[in-house]
Design an enzyme around this catalytic site. Structure first.
Site, PDB file in Angstrom:
ATOM      1  N   HIS A 131      41.162 -57.845 147.973  1.00 50.67           N
ATOM      2  CA  HIS A 131      42.158 -57.182 147.135  1.00 50.67           C
ATOM      3  C   HIS A 131      42.226 -55.674 147.450  1.00 50.67           C
ATOM      4  O   HIS A 131      43.289 -55.134 147.757  1.00 50.67           O
ATOM      5  CB  HIS A 131      41.789 -57.399 145.658  1.00 50.67           C
ATOM      6  CG  HIS A 131      42.668 -56.671 144.690  1.00 50.67           C
ATOM      7  ND1 HIS A 131      43.649 -57.296 143.966  1.00 50.67           N
ATOM      8  CD2 HIS A 131      42.722 -55.360 144.335  1.00 50.67           C
ATOM      9  CE1 HIS A 131      44.268 -56.407 143.202  1.00 50.67           C
ATOM     10  NE2 HIS A 131      43.725 -55.214 143.412  1.00 50.67           N
ATOM     11  N   GLU A 132      41.077 -55.028 147.390  1.00 47.73           N
ATOM     12  CA  GLU A 132      41.065 -53.577 147.621  1.00 47.73           C
ATOM     13  C   GLU A 132      41.495 -53.254 149.045  1.00 47.73           C
ATOM     14  O   GLU A 132      42.171 -52.253 149.302  1.00 47.73           O
ATOM     15  CB  GLU A 132      39.677 -52.992 147.329  1.00 47.73           C
ATOM     16  CG  GLU A 132      39.223 -53.139 145.875  1.00 47.73           C
ATOM     17  CD  GLU A 132      40.225 -52.595 144.864  1.00 47.73           C
ATOM     18  OE1 GLU A 132      41.010 -51.701 145.211  1.00 47.73           O
ATOM     19  OE2 GLU A 132      40.234 -53.092 143.724  1.00 47.73           O
ATOM     20  N   HIS A 168      45.182 -52.957 149.278  1.00 48.68           N
ATOM     21  CA  HIS A 168      45.691 -51.615 148.968  1.00 48.68           C
ATOM     22  C   HIS A 168      45.535 -50.700 150.188  1.00 48.68           C
ATOM     23  O   HIS A 168      46.428 -49.914 150.509  1.00 48.68           O
ATOM     24  CB  HIS A 168      44.910 -50.995 147.801  1.00 48.68           C
ATOM     25  CG  HIS A 168      45.217 -51.582 146.459  1.00 48.68           C
ATOM     26  ND1 HIS A 168      46.491 -51.675 145.957  1.00 48.68           N
ATOM     27  CD2 HIS A 168      44.399 -52.097 145.494  1.00 48.68           C
ATOM     28  CE1 HIS A 168      46.448 -52.211 144.739  1.00 48.68           C
ATOM     29  NE2 HIS A 168      45.188 -52.483 144.442  1.00 48.68           N
ATOM     30  N   HIS A 201      48.160 -51.416 152.638  1.00 50.86           N
ATOM     31  CA  HIS A 201      49.427 -50.881 152.150  1.00 50.86           C
ATOM     32  C   HIS A 201      49.545 -49.410 152.567  1.00 50.86           C
ATOM     33  O   HIS A 201      50.605 -48.956 153.004  1.00 50.86           O
ATOM     34  CB  HIS A 201      49.472 -51.036 150.626  1.00 50.86           C
ATOM     35  CG  HIS A 201      50.824 -50.845 150.002  1.00 50.86           C
ATOM     36  ND1 HIS A 201      51.004 -50.813 148.644  1.00 50.86           N
ATOM     37  CD2 HIS A 201      52.053 -50.656 150.534  1.00 50.86           C
ATOM     38  CE1 HIS A 201      52.286 -50.619 148.381  1.00 50.86           C
ATOM     39  NE2 HIS A 201      52.952 -50.520 149.508  1.00 50.86           N
TER      40      HIS A 201
END
Ligand SMILES: [Zn+2]
Length: 718
Positions: free
Chosen positions: A506-507, A510, A513
Site C-alpha cells: 500500500h505505502e 503511494h 504515485h
C-alpha cells in the site's frame, strides 16, 4: 501544506511522537549560530541527484529561526508578484506563484519529518509555538487582495482558453483555493477568519499532544506467567522490551497504542485483562483531567461551523467536500449508507459464529467488544484451518521489498539500486535510486525507514521530500516509505504478518504515485490530488502481493528458502472476505460519525452524547466500537485534512476494486497494456486532470460499486 499520506489506522502529519530523545538544550546552543544567514536548514539542498535533504545538519533550535526566515522570504516573493506593474497573465502571476516558496518547502519538509519521526519534548515546544503562526502565514497569502485580483483576472481572461490543459487546471485550482480560503471576504470577515484558523491550529496541536500523552502515560503491567496466558512468544518479547523502556524491569508491559493493544486483544486468554486493555485504549482523551479532549472537540466544531458560515457554506462538510471527488456530503453519505447495512448484517453473522464457538467451548460468556478479536482468530482457525503464525515464516521484510521492486519493474519499468552517498536522519534508513530499466534515466530517490524507534510515531506512511516538476528545468522527486517493524537481531531476517505485507505494498503504491509523476507545475505533482482520490493508487497496489508471480519468487521460507506452499496461499485466498463485517463496520461507523458531526452546523455539541446517539440511530452492533472514538480521532481533530473526510478510504476503495477489474478482464495483473494506461491516466498525471475524467480515460467508464461489494463479500440486497 504538505500532508503525509497515511493508512486508515495511521496518524496524521501534525502528531508529535514519544519523547524519548531527550536533548539537553545546553548541548548545542553555544556551538550553533541561529543567524538566518548561516542556518543550514535554509540552504539549497546540495549533493547528487539535484541535491538531497541535509539530514546530517538538522538541530531542533534551528527550526524556529528557519521557519521565520522562510516565511518572510516567501511573503516577500508574493508581495513582488502582487505589486507587479505589468498586467496580470499566467506567466507573471500563476507560474510566478509556483516558483515561490522553495525555501519554505525545504524547511517545512524537514520540520515535518522531525514531527513524525523525531518528536522530542524540545520539538513539541517549538510545535506549540509555531502551529498558529504557520496558520496565520497561510492566511496572509490567501488574504492578499492585490494578489487575488491578479489571480482572478487571469482566471476570467479570454486568454485562459489558449493555455495548455495543465496551465488551465492550475489556474482553476489557484482561483478556487483562494476563494475557498476567503479571498473574497471583506476586511472584518478576513480578520475573523484568520483568528479562527490560528485558534484551530492551537487546538489541533493540543488535541494531538493530549492523545500522545495518554498513549505514553497509560499502560498495563503484567507481572506473572498467568497474566501472559495465550500470548505468542513474539508478543511476550515485545512486551518485555516495552517494560524496559517503561522502567518496569522483570515485568511485561502492554502499551496504549494500536500496534500493542490489537495483538493483545487477539491472543490474550485472560478475559479480565482484555477488558482492561480495551477500556484503556478506547478511552484515550476521554478520562477527565488535563488531557481530556471533549471540550477541545466542542470548541473545534464551533469554530469550524462559524468558518463555514463565514465562507458561505451551509456546513464544514459542504466546504470540505466541494473540491473532493465526491463534491457533496450527500454523495459521500450515499456510498456509506449503501455499504453500511450489508456490513452490519455480516457483523451479526460473524458474532453468531463467535458465540457458537464460545458456547461450544463452554465459555459461558456473551461476546463483548473485548472478545471480538480473540474469538475472530479462533473462528479463523476453526473455519479455514489458517493460523496467521503459519504464514509469517514466508514473509521476510527484505524479500518483500525486493518483491515490490520487481512489481514496479514489471508495471512501470523501474529499476532500484541502493545508494550510500546521501545523508540519512537515522542509521536504519536506507536509500535507493530509481531509474528507467531501458533508458537508464534517473527518476528519483526512495528512502526506506522500516523500523520502530523512540520518537517515531506509530503506523506506516509515505512522505514526499521533494516533488517532481519542470517549471525551471527537470526536478526529480524524492519519496519515502516509513513503517514500525521491530528490528531483528543482527543477521536475523525480520518476519512480518500478511497484514503488514499488505501495508508495505500500500505505502509503496503511494511512492509509485509520486515516482511516476510527469507534470510541469509543482502544486499539481504526484500525490497532490483530492483527499478521496489519493488512497486509490495505494490501495490498488495491495492487489499485487497475492499474485503467484510475487509469492513464488519472494515469499520464501526464512529457513528452507522454499516458496510458500500453494495450499497455504489457497487458504489465505479463501479468508479474503473473512471478518470484513468487523473491519468495515468499525471503520464506517467512524466515517459516518465524522460526516454527521460536520453536517450538524453551529449547534453546541457534546461529543460524548453525539457519538452515543448517532451510533444508536445507525444501529451500531454493540460488539464493536468505532475505530477511532471522537476524543482521540486524530484524522479529524489534529488538522482539517481528513475532517469530514474519513469516508475517503471507502470512496477510493470503490475505484480500487473496480480498477483492478481492468487487469482481470485483460491478461491479468501484469498486463503491460493496462499498466501503461494506468500510468498514463492515473499514476503520472498528479492533479493536472479532474480525477473523475482521469478514471474514465483509464477504465472507459465511471466506477461501479459492484467490485467493492464482491471484494468485501457483501450482498448489496441484504
Ligand atoms: Zn494510504
Amino acid at each position: 501544506m504538505r500532508v503525509l499520506i497515511i493508512r486508515t489506522f495511521a496518524l496524521l502529519f501534525a502528531i508529535a511522537m514519544i519523547a524519548a530523545i531527550l536533548v539537553n538544550p545546553d548541548n548545542h546552543s553555544s556551538a550553533m549560530n541561529l543567524n538566518p544567514d548561516n542556518n543550514p536548514l535554509l540552504a539549497k539542498w546540495e549533493g547528487p541527484y539535484g541535491g538531497v535533504p541535509p539530514f546530517d545538519r538538522v538541530q531542533i533550535p534551528l527550526f524556529k529561526p528557519a521557519l521565520e526566515a522562510a516565511m518572510a522570504e516567501q511573503l516577500a516573493e508574493i508581495q513582488k508578484i502582487a505589486n507587479d506593474p505589468a498586467p496580470p497573465d499566467f506567466e507573471n502571476t500563476i507560474a510566478a506563484l509556483e516558483r515561490t516558496g522553495g525555501t519554505y518547502d525545504r524547511v517545512t519538509t524537514l520540520y515535518g519529518i522531525w514531527g513524525a519521526t523525531m518528536a522530542s519534548p524540545e520539538y513539541q515546544v517549538v510545535q506549540r509555538e509555531m502551529a498558529p503562526r504557520l496558520a496565520a502565514f497561510n492566511d496572509q497569502i490567501t488574504q492578499n487582495e492585490a494578489l487575488f485580483k491578479r489571480i482572478e483576472t487571469v482566471y476570467n481572461s479570454p486568454a485562459k482558453a489558449k493555455l495548455n490543459p495543465e496551465q488551465q487546471r492550475v489556474t482553476l485550482l489557484y482561483y478556487t483555493n483562494f476563494v475557498r480560503a476567503g479571498a473574497r471576504l471583506d476586511a472584518n470577515a478576513k480578520k475573523r477568519l484568520s483568528e479562527i484558523n490560528q485558534q484551530l491550529a492551537g487546538l489541533f496541536t493540543k488535541f494531538s499532544q493530549n492523545v500522545l500523552a495518554e498513549e505514553t502515560d497509560q499502560f498495563i503491567t503484567l507481572k506473572s506467567e498467568d497474566e501472559l496466558a495465550g500470548l505468542p512468544q513474539s508478543l511476550r518479547d515485545a512486551a518485555a522490551a516495552a517494560a524496559e523502556t517503561k522502567k518496569q524491569p522483570g515485568t511485561w508491559v502492554i502499551i496504549n497504542t494500536r500496534s500493542s493493544i490489537d495483538p493483545f486483544l487477539t491472543y490474550s486468554d485472560r478475559r479480565d485483562l482484555r477488558e482492561k486493555a480495551w477500556r484503556m485504549f478506547v478511552n484515550r482523551g476521554d478520562n477527565g483531567g488535563e488531557h481530556d479532549n471533549n471540550a477541545i472537540i466542542t470548541e473545534i466544531l464551533q469554530l469550524r461551523a462559524e468558518r463555514a458560515k463565514l465562507l458561505g457554506y451551509p456546513t464544514h462538510a459542504h466546504w470540505r467536500l466541494e473540491n473532493a471527488m465526491a463534491k457533496t456530503p450527500e454523495k459521500a453519505m450515499e456510498l456509506m449508507e449503501a455499504v453500511w447495512k450489508p456490513a452490519v448484517a455480516r457483523v451479526h453473522e460473524e458474532v453468531a459464529d463467535m458465540q457458537a464457538l464460545a458456547d461450544k467451548e463452554g465459555a459461558k460468556i456473551k461476546i463483548e467488544p473485548w472478545d471480538y478479536r480473540y474469538y475472530m482468530e479462533k473462528v479463523r482457525k476453526a473455519k479455514f484451518d489458517l493460523d496467521q503464525n503459519e504464514v509469517k515464516p514466508y514473509l521476510q521484510l527484505e524479500n518483500l521489498r525486493e518483491g515490490i521492486f520487481w512489481v514496479a519493474g514489471e508495471l512501470f519499468n523501474f529499476n532500484f539500486t541502493p545508494v550510500t552517498n546521501v545523508p540519512v536522519a537515522h542509521p536504519d534508513i536506507r536509500v535507493w535510486e530509481v531509474t528507467d530499466k531501458t533508458t537508464k534515466k534517473h527518476i528519483g530517490l526512495w528512502y526506506f525507514d522500516p523500523y520502530a524507534r523512540a520518537g517515531k510515531r506509530s503506523g506506516a506512511w509515505m512522505n514526499a521530500y521533494r516533488t517532481q516538476e519542470r517549471i525551471n528545468g527537470e526536478v526529480t522527486t524524492i519519496v519515502s516509505n516509513n513503517a514500525n517493524f521491530v528490528k531483528g537481531k543482527p543477521g536475523e531476517p525480520v518476519l512480518i504478518s500478511w497484514d503488514d505485507a499488505t501495508t508495505m505494498f500500500h505505502e509503496f503504491g503511494h511512492a509509485l504515485h509520486g515516482l511516476n509523476s510527469n507534470v510541469t507545475y509543482p502544486s499539481v505533482s504526484g500525490t497532490a490530488v483530492a483527499r478521496d482520490y489519493v488512497e486509490f493508487p495505494s490501495q490498488l497496489m495491495e492487489h499485487w502481493l497475492s499474485t503467484p508471480e510475487v509469492l513464488q519468487r519472494f515469499a520464501l521460507h526464512y529457513q528452507t528458502g522454499k516458496p510458500i506452499p500453494q495450499a497455504l496461499v489457497d487458504k489465505i485466498k479463501r479468508t479474503s472476505t473473512f471478518n470484513q463485517g468487523f473491519a468495515t463496520v468499525e471503520y464506517l461507523s467512524a466515517a459516518l460519525v465524522d460526516m454527521k458531526l460536520h453536517l450538524a452546523g453551529s449547534q453546541k455539541i457534546d461529543p460524548d452524547a453525539f457519538e452515543r446517539e448517532t451510533l444508536a440511530q445507525l444501529g451500531m452492533p454493540k460488539e464493536i466500537v468505532m475505530r477511532h472514538r471522537l476524543p482521540h480521532f486524530l484524522h479529524v481533530f489534529s488538522s482539517d485534512s481528513y475532517s469530514a473526510g474519513y469516508y475517503s478510504y471507502l470512496w477510493s476503495d470503490v475505484l480500487t476494486a473496480d480498477a483492478f477489474g481492468a487487469f482481470v478482464e485483460g491478461k491479468g495483473p501484469y498486463d503491460r497494456a493496462v499498466a501503461d494506461r494506468l500510468r498514463k491516466y492515473i499514476f503520472s498525471v498528479g492533479n493536472t486532470v479532474d480525477p473523475a475524467e482521469g478514471y474514465r480515460a483509464f477504465r472507459g467508464r465511471d466506477p461501479k460499486i459492484d467490485a467493492l461489494m464482491k471484494k468485501r463479500g457483501f450482498s448489496p440486497k441484504s
